[in-house]
Design a protein around this motif. Sequence first.
Motif, short mmCIF file in Angstrom:
data_model
loop_
_atom_site.label_atom_id
_atom_site.label_comp_id
_atom_site.label_asym_id
_atom_site.label_seq_id
_atom_site.Cartn_x
_atom_site.Cartn_y
_atom_site.Cartn_z
N ILE A 101 20.08 54.88 54.65
CA ILE A 101 21.04 53.94 55.21
C ILE A 101 22.06 53.60 54.13
O ILE A 101 21.69 53.18 53.04
CB ILE A 101 20.36 52.63 55.68
N ARG B 117 27.68 53.80 59.00
CA ARG B 117 28.37 52.90 59.94
C ARG B 117 29.86 53.23 60.08
O ARG B 117 30.54 52.66 60.93
CB ARG B 117 28.21 51.45 59.50
N ILE C 140 18.34 46.30 53.68
CA ILE C 140 18.59 45.93 55.07
C ILE C 140 17.49 45.01 55.59
O ILE C 140 17.72 44.25 56.53
CB ILE C 140 18.71 47.18 55.96
N THR D 39 22.53 50.24 50.51
CA THR D 39 23.53 49.42 51.18
C THR D 39 24.14 48.37 50.26
O THR D 39 24.33 47.21 50.63
CB THR D 39 22.91 48.72 52.41
N GLU E 86 24.67 51.37 63.11
CA GLU E 86 23.91 50.62 62.12
C GLU E 86 22.49 50.42 62.61
O GLU E 86 22.17 50.70 63.77
CB GLU E 86 24.58 49.26 61.86
#
Length: 552
Positions: free
Chosen positions: A152, A209, A121, A370, A333
């Motif tokens: 995440i 998300r 990210i 991610t 997010e």
Amino acid sequence: RMEAAPVEHKFVVLGGGIAGVSCCQEIERHLGKDAKDVLLITEDPRLKVATNLKPVTENQVTFDVARVDAKAQSKILRHTLVRAGKVTSISTKSKLVSLESGLKIRYDKLCIACGARPSLICNERNVIGIRDDDSVSTLGAKLAKAKRISIIGNGGIAMELVHALARLRPEQSRAPSVRSKEGPKRKYEELAPSSSGDGGAIEVVWVVRDRQVGHTFLDRTSSAFLVPFLFPKHDPQPCVGSASNAKVIKKREMKKERENGNTDTPSSNSSRKIDGSLGPFWLRSLGESYKTKITSSPLKEEGGSEKLRGVEGGREHAVLKSQPNIAIEFETEVKSIHQLDPKTSDDGYSVRLLLTNGKEIDCDFVVSATGVVPNTSMVNPKEITLGPDGGITIDECMQTSAKDVFAAGDVCFCDFADPCPTWLQMRLWSQARVMGIYAARAMTGQNDDLGFNFEIFTHNTSFFGLKVVILGRFKAQDMGEEGKDYKVLIRCKPGKEFIRLILKNHRIVGATLIGNVELAETFENLIQNQISVAQIEKDLLRDDIDLDDYFD
């Protein structure tokens, strides 16, 4: 000073992962002893090799992935020369591959199989990705000093990591904790699920998300089925009765049922009410880091003794009652990341996340699970066309836009002229292996015997000890609106099995099987051959009917 002449090889393969090694193995298999002019260039001296291959169906093969060091590589690749080095550039006009060491290699046929790297990210301190042994070791070392972390992502790696951390339990250390400049020394140990309280487990804030966990592989219904296994505080409820004791109805008996007017589907099959890769072995490596215990406080809602920084009125937020050290922030997010000074920040945390739902999360570090991005830094996009996701564009024969240059695995973007509607690209080891084999056949002129035609997507894996098979458009990807453009059938036995079928025009186009995967081959054949199931559609998921017999 004269520049050294390029080293020449007929076949050059870039990348020591599953795709690259599978490509070399297939070249050797086809050429036999004549495969002496094959060069494999790998940045990591340890190769990834598919081992223990076991055919499951016509299109599915399960396998383990082993890492092979330089001493054992000759047993895997008997005629291939393996050279460690980093590729800096490729010239398709002069057919040259340049290495960081200055060595240049001229090829006749080239296969680019350089894989992918974590899509972080951000490139900040205290943000790590998980992709290889080194990154797993880094994660293990950081967990040994952490009180709270943020994860995440919503794919397989994120789920497996949350699952592993949910199973960690504290244990009193015989030696007292000693604070030093390096921080508190704590002992870690991976323990089996316990019915005792969770005080002392690492706090985990999972930022998702989507509306449900496991979005990469699961829809909302299959996700709901797996949640009790993901957070094993309590054993999933076993189903009542045993399917093995049930009478299995053959095709002739089904016809008699219809003639007698009995076409009711058992209520156990109408379970629609529940609307509510790194690879599978990486957790074993992580487990080696758990040598002592976790000593931190359980996560509590804002206002509790342990405060989770936040803003009132955010989107959906869940602190699981059965797993109080796990908090999930759904449908949000990361908006920004800020570095903190542990000496002056609240509770000594090192990083702060600001979420799009307005909440702030302070933690020791962030795991960015991610996805990945293709490794194409050595490619000149003016010579080799790249796709919208940054991958090397290939056709049905693994051919790139450049002559005599092929590509396979995670580095690719598949741009087929006439793609099959039940196939889709996912960056998985199973597809990397097939692509590597396919590229080798094309490179050696076996265009009439390419075998795998990308007719149906298949993936065989496991989550939390449960077998999982996904087929075709398993989540109805790009198929429109449920009920209008396609139909969904579900059979669910909580704690035991889950089957979900996607049907369009009375034909199965996708399937998800969890737990009980015995019908995987039957559904695979029905998807591949596009056989109408109109006559048996209402009874497709009855567990007392022998579908193999019916479609024999």
